[in-house]
Design an enzyme around this catalytic site. Structure first.
Site, PDB file in Angstrom:
ATOM      1  N   GLU A   1       0.988  -1.118  -0.358  1.00 31.20           N
ATOM      2  CA  GLU A   1      -0.293  -0.108   0.244  1.00 31.20           C
ATOM      3  C   GLU A   1       1.164   1.494   0.371  1.00 31.20           C
ATOM      4  O   GLU A   1       1.990   1.134   0.387  1.00 31.20           O
ATOM      5  CB  GLU A   1      -0.461  -0.303   1.149  1.00 31.20           C
ATOM      6  CG  GLU A   1      -1.558  -1.059   0.763  1.00 31.20           C
ATOM      7  CD  GLU A   1      -2.309  -0.710   2.286  1.00 31.20           C
ATOM      8  OE1 GLU A   1      -2.262  -0.132   3.388  1.00 31.20           O
ATOM      9  OE2 GLU A   1      -3.792  -1.340   2.280  1.00 31.20           O
TER      10      GLU A   1
ATOM     11  N   TYR B   1       2.425   4.643   1.648  1.00 32.25           N
ATOM     12  CA  TYR B   1       1.936   4.565   3.347  1.00 32.25           C
ATOM     13  C   TYR B   1       1.378   6.036   3.539  1.00 32.25           C
ATOM     14  O   TYR B   1       1.553   6.903   3.311  1.00 32.25           O
ATOM     15  CB  TYR B   1       3.646   5.152   4.059  1.00 32.25           C
ATOM     16  CG  TYR B   1       3.651   4.981   4.723  1.00 32.25           C
ATOM     17  CD1 TYR B   1       3.023   4.369   5.686  1.00 32.25           C
ATOM     18  CD2 TYR B   1       4.707   6.329   5.412  1.00 32.25           C
ATOM     19  CE1 TYR B   1       3.436   3.700   7.477  1.00 32.25           C
ATOM     20  CE2 TYR B   1       4.839   6.029   7.257  1.00 32.25           C
ATOM     21  CZ  TYR B   1       3.988   5.033   8.069  1.00 32.25           C
ATOM     22  OH  TYR B   1       4.113   5.446   9.057  1.00 32.25           O
TER      23      TYR B   1
ATOM     24  N   ARG C   1     -14.892  -9.142  16.842  1.00 39.44           N
ATOM     25  CA  ARG C   1     -15.354  -8.852  18.335  1.00 39.44           C
ATOM     26  C   ARG C   1     -15.974  -7.647  18.832  1.00 39.44           C
ATOM     27  O   ARG C   1     -15.813  -7.253  17.848  1.00 39.44           O
ATOM     28  CB  ARG C   1     -14.750  -9.004  18.162  1.00 39.44           C
ATOM     29  CG  ARG C   1     -12.606  -8.104  18.578  1.00 39.44           C
ATOM     30  CD  ARG C   1     -11.208  -8.954  19.406  1.00 39.44           C
ATOM     31  NE  ARG C   1     -11.072  -7.237  19.004  1.00 39.44           N
ATOM     32  CZ  ARG C   1     -10.154  -6.659  18.657  1.00 39.44           C
ATOM     33  NH1 ARG C   1     -10.342  -8.069  17.477  1.00 39.44           N
ATOM     34  NH2 ARG C   1      -9.079  -6.421  18.741  1.00 39.44           N
TER      35      ARG C   1
ATOM     36  N   VAL D   1     -12.564  -3.729  23.175  1.00 39.54           N
ATOM     37  CA  VAL D   1     -11.937  -3.558  24.974  1.00 39.54           C
ATOM     38  C   VAL D   1     -13.068  -1.983  25.079  1.00 39.54           C
ATOM     39  O   VAL D   1     -13.134  -1.523  25.861  1.00 39.54           O
ATOM     40  CB  VAL D   1     -10.680  -3.454  24.934  1.00 39.54           C
ATOM     41  CG1 VAL D   1     -10.231  -2.150  26.465  1.00 39.54           C
ATOM     42  CG2 VAL D   1      -9.922  -4.646  24.977  1.00 39.54           C
TER      43      VAL D   1
HETATM   44  C1  MV4 Z   1      -0.667   2.091   7.412  1.00 35.12           C
HETATM   45  C2  MV4 Z   1      -0.237   2.662   7.971  1.00 35.12           C
HETATM   46  C3  MV4 Z   1      -0.283   3.966   7.266  1.00 35.12           C
HETATM   47  N1  MV4 Z   1      -0.277   3.248   5.462  1.00 35.12           N
HETATM   48  N2  MV4 Z   1      -1.272   2.128   6.221  1.00 35.12           N
HETATM   49  C4  MV4 Z   1      -1.022  -0.857  12.260  1.00 35.12           C
HETATM   50  C5  MV4 Z   1      -0.744  -2.130  12.452  1.00 35.12           C
HETATM   51  C6  MV4 Z   1      -2.089  -2.422  11.437  1.00 35.12           C
HETATM   52  N3  MV4 Z   1      -3.306  -2.611  12.262  1.00 35.12           N
HETATM   53  C7  MV4 Z   1      -1.851  -1.752  10.044  1.00 35.12           C
HETATM   54  N4  MV4 Z   1      -1.456  -0.179  11.011  1.00 35.12           N
HETATM   55  C8  MV4 Z   1      -0.650   0.795   9.939  1.00 35.12           C
HETATM   56  N5  MV4 Z   1      -1.384   0.846   8.208  1.00 35.12           N
HETATM   57  C9  MV4 Z   1      -0.976   2.388   5.136  1.00 35.12           C
HETATM   58  N6  MV4 Z   1      -1.435   2.158   4.156  1.00 35.12           N
HETATM   59  C10 MV4 Z   1       0.231   2.846   9.089  1.00 35.12           C
HETATM   60  C11 MV4 Z   1      -0.353   1.785  10.345  1.00 35.12           C
HETATM   61  C12 MV4 Z   1       0.396   2.306  11.516  1.00 35.12           C
HETATM   62  C13 MV4 Z   1      -0.907   2.192  13.007  1.00 35.12           C
HETATM   63  C14 MV4 Z   1      -2.023   2.208  12.723  1.00 35.12           C
HETATM   64  C15 MV4 Z   1      -2.967   2.543  12.948  1.00 35.12           C
HETATM   65  C16 MV4 Z   1      -2.957   3.421  15.009  1.00 35.12           C
HETATM   66  C17 MV4 Z   1      -1.677   3.191  14.840  1.00 35.12           C
HETATM   67  C18 MV4 Z   1      -0.202   1.971  14.153  1.00 35.12           C
HETATM   68  C19 MV4 Z   1       1.027   2.848  14.457  1.00 35.12           C
HETATM   69  C20 MV4 Z   1       1.507   2.882  13.420  1.00 35.12           C
HETATM   70  C21 MV4 Z   1       1.763   2.080  12.056  1.00 35.12           C
END
Ligand code: MV4
Length: 451
Positions: free
Chosen positions: A200, A202, A292, A295
């Site tokens: 993806e 970023y 689910r 929390v």
């Molecule tokens: C991302 C992102 C930025 N861009 N995808 C973190 C856990 C997983 N569920 C997906 N995550 C992320 N995906 C794209 N394309 C940044 C994160 C991410 C993040 C997302 C939600 C809450 C905290 C986070 C901490 C670091 C990175």
């Protein structure tokens, strides 16, 4: 309606389910490990069955022991809570085979949402905005590099079996794609037994905003508004709130419609959450769906007035949701602080000690969901959350003040806890003004000398 529900969990969520059952006239069965003999869920349920030794693998994850407990007690349904078996498709299928209702979606739904790349394609087909990237999983590091070169950097490689941040790598340069591809693949293969990756664009400095859904088996799916969950540390949420300061009435409507459309596409039933990333331009993108109860469902309960746990049980018992859930309005503001037995001065190291004494805060708009008591020994085998401190007030400013007061009244003698961390967090100017994103805690400085 169910006559008896077995709760395949422990801690505060087991109590949450027991309380819902009690109010609904449903008998409850606790299962407990040898380390939880003196835990409150064991005492407060109508019946309790020991299912094995302390380590989760031999108790709360022991599907045979749990199903046997359900059979000997004549339970007609199992509530998995969160964590443990809540998103195990195998367990959901086993329940079905034993003629016991699993209070969660069926195994196929859990698998469909558990595979992140295919869940994303499903949501895209339903018209939900998704982050630009590969169509499904990648075939090679070369394919990833060619796609990333075209799309522009930075990009992110994600494990399709992932979640919680494992098997994920951010890549800033073409030269690095091959190496990071190998690392993400190795990590996800080890962690999940599946090394498929997808790619993806970023999104830098996003906010994590999720929409709570509730769905009955007649095709009615309603949004219960959003939760702001950007205050996380290593993918562990510490504080959540509803509503989010950055979500306007118009954006709330759009996110709610998108979430409902996605859930309708898969005929979702029960309580579920659609997680979105919100970028700095106010555009939102589907990230994952959680199948689910979570929390942090409590903050949505406070601002909607809906008992999400009871509605979840009713949905799985085949009852219809009330019509008034359509276009529900959020009333006031709610914040939840997770009080963990961890030392914030020592990198959040677990502190599973004896609780000498405890005093819970009280007053208008204060809710404590907790399983601890004075004289309780925290078992070392499980997660470190001791309590959820939830406040509800007429606006965000008052909610912050109410939370600060409650945190200062909350006394736990024995273990180190995250209470002093939360106080400093809520005294921070950026938190008070709502000016933060998912990276906020990486730079937030906690001062142990102020404890
Ligand atoms: C991302 C992102 C930025 N861009 N995808 C973190 C856990 C997983 N569920 C997906 N995550 C992320 N995906 C794209 N394309 C940044 C994160 C991410 C993040 C997302 C939600 C809450 C905290 C986070 C901490 C670091 C990175």
């Amino acid at each position: 309606m169910f006559k008896k529900i077995l709760i395949a969990n422990r801690g505060e969520i087991a109590l949450r389910v027991i309380r819902a059952c009690r109010e609904m006239g449903i008998k409850s069965v606790a299962v407990y490990s040898e380390a939880d003999e003196l835990s409150l869920h064991t005492k407060f349920a109508d019946e309790a069955v020991c299912i094995g030794p302390g380590p989760s693998a031999q108790s709360y994850l022991n599907t045979q022991a749990i199903l046997t407990a359900a059979e000997v007690t004549n339970a007609d349904a199992i509530h998995p809570g969160y964590g443990f078996l809540a998103e195990s498709a195998d367990f959901a299928n086993m329940c079905k085979k034993h003629n016991i209702d699993f209070i969660g979606p069926d195994g196929d739904m859990i698998n469909a949402m558990g595979d992140k790349a295919s869940a994303k394609e499903t949501m895209k087909a339903a018209g939900v905005p998704v982050i630009p990237g590969s169509k499904g999983i990648l075939n090679s590091a070369d394919e990833a590099r060619i796609m990333a070169d075209e799309m522009g950097y930075p990009v992110i490689l994600k494990a399709t079996a992932g979640g919680g941040g494992r098997g994920m790598r951010v890549v800033y340069r073409s030269e690095d794609v091959a190496m990071f591809y190998g690392m993400a693949q190795a990590e996800s293969g080890t962690a999940f037994g599946n090394d498929d990756l997808y790619l993806e664009k970023y999104i830098e400095n996003p906010r994590h905003i999720e929409v709570q859904l509730i769905a009955d088996s007649f095709g009615n799916i309603y949004s219960l508004g959003e939760r702001e969950c950007s205050i996380q540390r290593r993918h562990q949420k510490l504080m959540e709130e509803s509503p989010s300061v950055v979500v306007s009435e118009e954006l709330r409507h759009k996110m709610g419609e998108a979430a409902v459309a996605g859930a309708k596409r898969v005929n979702y039933v029960g309580a579920g959450t659609i997680e979105f990333l919100l970028d700095k331009h106010g555009k939102f993108y589907f990230m994952e769906m959680n199948t689910r109860i979570q929390v942090e469902h409590t903050v949505s309960e406070e601002v909607t007035g809906v008992d999400i746990l009871k509605e979840q049980i009713r949905c799985h018992a085949g009852e219809k949701l009330p019509d008034w859930l359509e276009n529900i309005r959020l009333r006031g503001h709610s914040i939840e602080c997770r009080i963990n037995a961890e030392d914030p001065a020592k990198n959040f190291r677990p502190s599973p000690l004896f609780i000498e004494s405890v005093h819970f805060p009280g007053g208008k708009g204060i809710r404590v969901d907790s399983h601890i008591y004075g004289g309780y020994q925290i078992p070392p085998h499980y997660d470190s959350m001791l309590a959820k401190l939830v406040v509800h007030a007429s606006d965000r400013k008052e909610a912050i003040q109410r939370m600060l007061g409650a945190l200062k009244e909350f006394i736990i003698e024995g273990p180190k806890t995250t209470i002093p961390f939360h106080i400093q967090l809520l005294e921070n100017e950026k938190v008070q003004s709502g000016n933060f994103d998912t990276h906020f805690l990486e730079s937030f400085k906690y001062d142990p000398s102020r404890e």
